[in-house]
Design a protein around this motif. Sequence first.
Motif, PDB file in Angstrom:
ATOM      1  N   GLY A 249     -21.577  -4.682   0.789  1.00 18.59           N
ATOM      2  CA  GLY A 249     -20.778  -5.559  -0.044  1.00 18.59           C
ATOM      3  C   GLY A 249     -21.656  -6.752  -0.371  1.00 18.59           C
ATOM      4  O   GLY A 249     -22.161  -7.412   0.545  1.00 18.59           O
ATOM      5  N   ALA A 250     -21.886  -7.012  -1.660  1.00 25.48           N
ATOM      6  CA  ALA A 250     -22.897  -8.002  -2.039  1.00 25.48           C
ATOM      7  C   ALA A 250     -22.581  -8.595  -3.402  1.00 25.48           C
ATOM      8  O   ALA A 250     -21.788  -8.039  -4.163  1.00 25.48           O
ATOM      9  CB  ALA A 250     -24.281  -7.343  -2.063  1.00 25.48           C
ATOM     10  N   PRO A 251     -23.219  -9.723  -3.736  1.00 23.40           N
ATOM     11  CA  PRO A 251     -23.103 -10.249  -5.095  1.00 23.40           C
ATOM     12  C   PRO A 251     -23.425  -9.166  -6.121  1.00 23.40           C
ATOM     13  O   PRO A 251     -24.259  -8.273  -5.858  1.00 23.40           O
ATOM     14  CB  PRO A 251     -24.135 -11.379  -5.115  1.00 23.40           C
ATOM     15  CG  PRO A 251     -24.200 -11.835  -3.692  1.00 23.40           C
ATOM     16  CD  PRO A 251     -24.047 -10.588  -2.869  1.00 23.40           C
ATOM     17  N   LEU A 252     -22.790  -9.251  -7.275  1.00 25.28           N
ATOM     18  CA  LEU A 252     -22.856  -8.161  -8.252  1.00 25.28           C
ATOM     19  C   LEU A 252     -24.288  -7.830  -8.649  1.00 25.28           C
ATOM     20  O   LEU A 252     -24.658  -6.652  -8.750  1.00 25.28           O
ATOM     21  CB  LEU A 252     -22.019  -8.527  -9.488  1.00 25.28           C
ATOM     22  CG  LEU A 252     -21.920  -7.440 -10.566  1.00 25.28           C
ATOM     23  CD1 LEU A 252     -21.302  -6.170 -10.004  1.00 25.28           C
ATOM     24  CD2 LEU A 252     -21.105  -7.955 -11.757  1.00 25.28           C
ATOM     25  N   TRP A 253     -25.126  -8.830  -8.851  1.00 29.88           N
ATOM     26  CA  TRP A 253     -26.483  -8.558  -9.317  1.00 29.88           C
ATOM     27  C   TRP A 253     -27.292  -7.813  -8.265  1.00 29.88           C
ATOM     28  O   TRP A 253     -28.155  -6.986  -8.594  1.00 29.88           O
ATOM     29  CB  TRP A 253     -27.184  -9.853  -9.746  1.00 29.88           C
ATOM     30  CG  TRP A 253     -27.417 -10.861  -8.665  1.00 29.88           C
ATOM     31  CD1 TRP A 253     -26.540 -11.811  -8.221  1.00 29.88           C
ATOM     32  CD2 TRP A 253     -28.603 -11.029  -7.881  1.00 29.88           C
ATOM     33  NE1 TRP A 253     -27.102 -12.562  -7.211  1.00 29.88           N
ATOM     34  CE2 TRP A 253     -28.378 -12.118  -6.993  1.00 29.88           C
ATOM     35  CE3 TRP A 253     -29.847 -10.405  -7.857  1.00 29.88           C
ATOM     36  CZ2 TRP A 253     -29.340 -12.561  -6.085  1.00 29.88           C
ATOM     37  CZ3 TRP A 253     -30.810 -10.849  -6.958  1.00 29.88           C
ATOM     38  CH2 TRP A 253     -30.551 -11.908  -6.088  1.00 29.88           C
ATOM     39  N   ILE A 254     -26.991  -8.069  -6.977  1.00 26.71           N
ATOM     40  CA  ILE A 254     -27.672  -7.340  -5.905  1.00 26.71           C
ATOM     41  C   ILE A 254     -27.135  -5.913  -5.819  1.00 26.71           C
ATOM     42  O   ILE A 254     -27.901  -4.950  -5.661  1.00 26.71           O
ATOM     43  CB  ILE A 254     -27.500  -8.071  -4.560  1.00 26.71           C
ATOM     44  CG1 ILE A 254     -28.181  -9.447  -4.621  1.00 26.71           C
ATOM     45  CG2 ILE A 254     -28.072  -7.243  -3.404  1.00 26.71           C
ATOM     46  CD1 ILE A 254     -27.974 -10.301  -3.382  1.00 26.71           C
ATOM     47  N   ALA A 255     -25.815  -5.767  -5.921  1.00 29.11           N
ATOM     48  CA  ALA A 255     -25.230  -4.428  -5.895  1.00 29.11           C
ATOM     49  C   ALA A 255     -25.782  -3.568  -7.023  1.00 29.11           C
ATOM     50  O   ALA A 255     -26.128  -2.390  -6.821  1.00 29.11           O
ATOM     51  CB  ALA A 255     -23.707  -4.529  -5.994  1.00 29.11           C
ATOM     52  N   LYS A 256     -25.906  -4.135  -8.221  1.00 33.52           N
ATOM     53  CA  LYS A 256     -26.440  -3.378  -9.354  1.00 33.52           C
ATOM     54  C   LYS A 256     -27.899  -2.977  -9.118  1.00 33.52           C
ATOM     55  O   LYS A 256     -28.325  -1.866  -9.476  1.00 33.52           O
ATOM     56  CB  LYS A 256     -26.321  -4.214 -10.634  1.00 33.52           C
ATOM     57  CG  LYS A 256     -24.893  -4.401 -11.125  1.00 33.52           C
ATOM     58  CD  LYS A 256     -24.265  -3.091 -11.540  1.00 33.52           C
ATOM     59  CE  LYS A 256     -22.880  -3.292 -12.143  1.00 33.52           C
ATOM     60  NZ  LYS A 256     -22.230  -1.982 -12.459  1.00 33.52           N
ATOM     61  N   ALA A 257     -28.665  -3.873  -8.510  1.00 29.24           N
ATOM     62  CA  ALA A 257     -30.072  -3.565  -8.221  1.00 29.24           C
ATOM     63  C   ALA A 257     -30.180  -2.438  -7.200  1.00 29.24           C
ATOM     64  O   ALA A 257     -31.027  -1.540  -7.334  1.00 29.24           O
ATOM     65  CB  ALA A 257     -30.791  -4.814  -7.717  1.00 29.24           C
ATOM     66  N   CYS A 258     -29.318  -2.461  -6.188  1.00 27.54           N
ATOM     67  CA  CYS A 258     -29.331  -1.397  -5.180  1.00 27.54           C
ATOM     68  C   CYS A 258     -28.887  -0.065  -5.780  1.00 27.54           C
ATOM     69  O   CYS A 258     -29.431   0.997  -5.442  1.00 27.54           O
ATOM     70  CB  CYS A 258     -28.433  -1.777  -4.010  1.00 27.54           C
ATOM     71  SG  CYS A 258     -29.101  -3.128  -2.993  1.00 27.54           S
ATOM     72  N   GLU A 259     -27.927  -0.121  -6.674  1.00 27.32           N
ATOM     73  CA  GLU A 259     -27.502   1.095  -7.370  1.00 27.32           C
ATOM     74  C   GLU A 259     -28.653   1.679  -8.191  1.00 27.32           C
ATOM     75  O   GLU A 259     -28.869   2.899  -8.225  1.00 27.32           O
ATOM     76  CB  GLU A 259     -26.306   0.779  -8.275  1.00 27.32           C
ATOM     77  CG  GLU A 259     -25.775   1.986  -9.035  1.00 27.32           C
ATOM     78  CD  GLU A 259     -24.597   1.630  -9.926  1.00 27.32           C
ATOM     79  OE1 GLU A 259     -24.068   2.551 -10.585  1.00 27.32           O
ATOM     80  OE2 GLU A 259     -24.209   0.434  -9.983  1.00 27.32           O
ATOM     81  N   LYS A 260     -29.417   0.811  -8.824  1.00 23.56           N
ATOM     82  CA  LYS A 260     -30.559   1.260  -9.631  1.00 23.56           C
ATOM     83  C   LYS A 260     -31.605   1.942  -8.750  1.00 23.56           C
ATOM     84  O   LYS A 260     -32.132   3.010  -9.108  1.00 23.56           O
ATOM     85  CB  LYS A 260     -31.168   0.058 -10.349  1.00 23.56           C
ATOM     86  CG  LYS A 260     -32.301   0.382 -11.311  1.00 23.56           C
ATOM     87  CD  LYS A 260     -32.760  -0.897 -12.021  1.00 23.56           C
ATOM     88  CE  LYS A 260     -33.889  -0.615 -12.999  1.00 23.56           C
ATOM     89  NZ  LYS A 260     -34.334  -1.875 -13.673  1.00 23.56           N
ATOM     90  N   ILE A 261     -31.921   1.336  -7.601  1.00 18.67           N
ATOM     91  CA  ILE A 261     -32.871   1.936  -6.656  1.00 18.67           C
ATOM     92  C   ILE A 261     -32.369   3.298  -6.200  1.00 18.67           C
ATOM     93  O   ILE A 261     -33.091   4.315  -6.228  1.00 18.67           O
ATOM     94  CB  ILE A 261     -33.073   1.022  -5.426  1.00 18.67           C
ATOM     95  CG1 ILE A 261     -33.880  -0.221  -5.791  1.00 18.67           C
ATOM     96  CG2 ILE A 261     -33.728   1.783  -4.271  1.00 18.67           C
ATOM     97  CD1 ILE A 261     -35.359   0.005  -5.933  1.00 18.67           C
ATOM     98  N   GLN A 262     -31.116   3.338  -5.782  1.00 19.21           N
ATOM     99  CA  GLN A 262     -30.554   4.581  -5.238  1.00 19.21           C
ATOM    100  C   GLN A 262     -30.512   5.687  -6.283  1.00 19.21           C
ATOM    101  O   GLN A 262     -30.683   6.869  -5.962  1.00 19.21           O
ATOM    102  CB  GLN A 262     -29.152   4.311  -4.678  1.00 19.21           C
ATOM    103  CG  GLN A 262     -28.548   5.490  -3.941  1.00 19.21           C
ATOM    104  CD  GLN A 262     -27.351   5.076  -3.105  1.00 19.21           C
ATOM    105  OE1 GLN A 262     -27.466   4.239  -2.216  1.00 19.21           O
ATOM    106  NE2 GLN A 262     -26.195   5.642  -3.392  1.00 19.21           N
TER     107      GLN A 262
END
Length: 398
Positions: A249-262
């Motif tokens: 659970g993270a700030p949106l910009w971090i969540a989006k970056a992790c989604e991109k990596i994954q």
Amino acid sequence: MHLSERIQRLEESATLRMARLARELAAQGHRVINLSLGEPDFDTPDHIKEAAKVALDEGYTKYTPVAGLPELRKAIAEKLQRENGLTWTSENVVVSTGAKQSLNNVAMAMLNPDDEVIVLAPYWVSYSEIIKMADATPVILRASVEQDFKVTPQQLEAAITPKTRMIWFSSPCNPTGAVFNHHELEAFANIVAKHEGIYIVADEIYEYISYVGKHLSIGAFPQVRDRTITVNGFAKGFAMTGWRLGYIGAPLWIAKACEKIQGQVTSGANSFAQKAAVTALTASLAPTYAMREAFENRRELIGKGLREIPGFKVPMPEGAFYFFPDISAYFGCSYNEYTINDSDDFAMFLLGEAQVSTVGGASFGDTDCLRMSYAASAEDLLEAVERIKNAVAKLKKA
């Protein structure tokens, strides 16, 4: 052979190595008591398994969205708000193939060469190696057994440099079982709030296995809400280790970056496991609390036995299912072909002489200590303590 510099500087997981050695010894006919792996010995609760079976019958066998099934992300967001005081929505949640991948996603998404990550030690073995894989530098901040393995706010403040980008820690802690209280977490939050550009990674995978009251999340403090990545999963609290499901659970910009990596590594996690995880979060937590009670009873049982071993310093863990005794009194001792120079030597001595598998503390950031899991039956734990007593009685100063 042309291996990358990255793989050459990467250490093998100490916990997995000792588990492998224990299996090899058992294959030779020995009855090994394995206290090396952090895996609940309980089966996944029946209602969660049944939910997976239903999902299979309903055709949940296809690819899933990279960040997770919408219904699971919603259930996680609601859980984080309800239980942790974290006001995230589904968009702030990314589901991964285990909390380990969640941690790796964060590191790969946020760290650059020359960045420093303060790791509160003792720490889980993979923190430092994940940080190194992201080409950043782990800065190990150690707390001793005399501090109950808790780094102080003063230590944290002194360790921050212009290169500090993140702070990683777990509470309840693997390997020590230490739990940071409200006052301690607030002090950490106040320090981080003064330093723009520093983020917290809070590993809360042992959230449900705490013996000191309601779990506290550092991300709930408003001064660091937007700079905290909360990592959790289903392995420990729901006995779902093999299901491989973790999340952030993270700030949106971090969540989006992790989604991109994954999206470039594994894509979405297992489909029917995710459906079962929705049930885990929305159904009764009675099986989880029953497991916690059993772990607490075992803690009392093995703690008494370990404290009777001469030379062992044994703080009582406040959470998780590990003891992390200081066994440095035996450094410099020998028996037959064994010479004890550090805790790794001690772990190998116990494996060979007592057929008890533990893990030396060096990979957790403390060479004086030994990690012992009590996620085993009461009978095995009592026998393991007796075997250890008999083995260490053979050690003599060189």
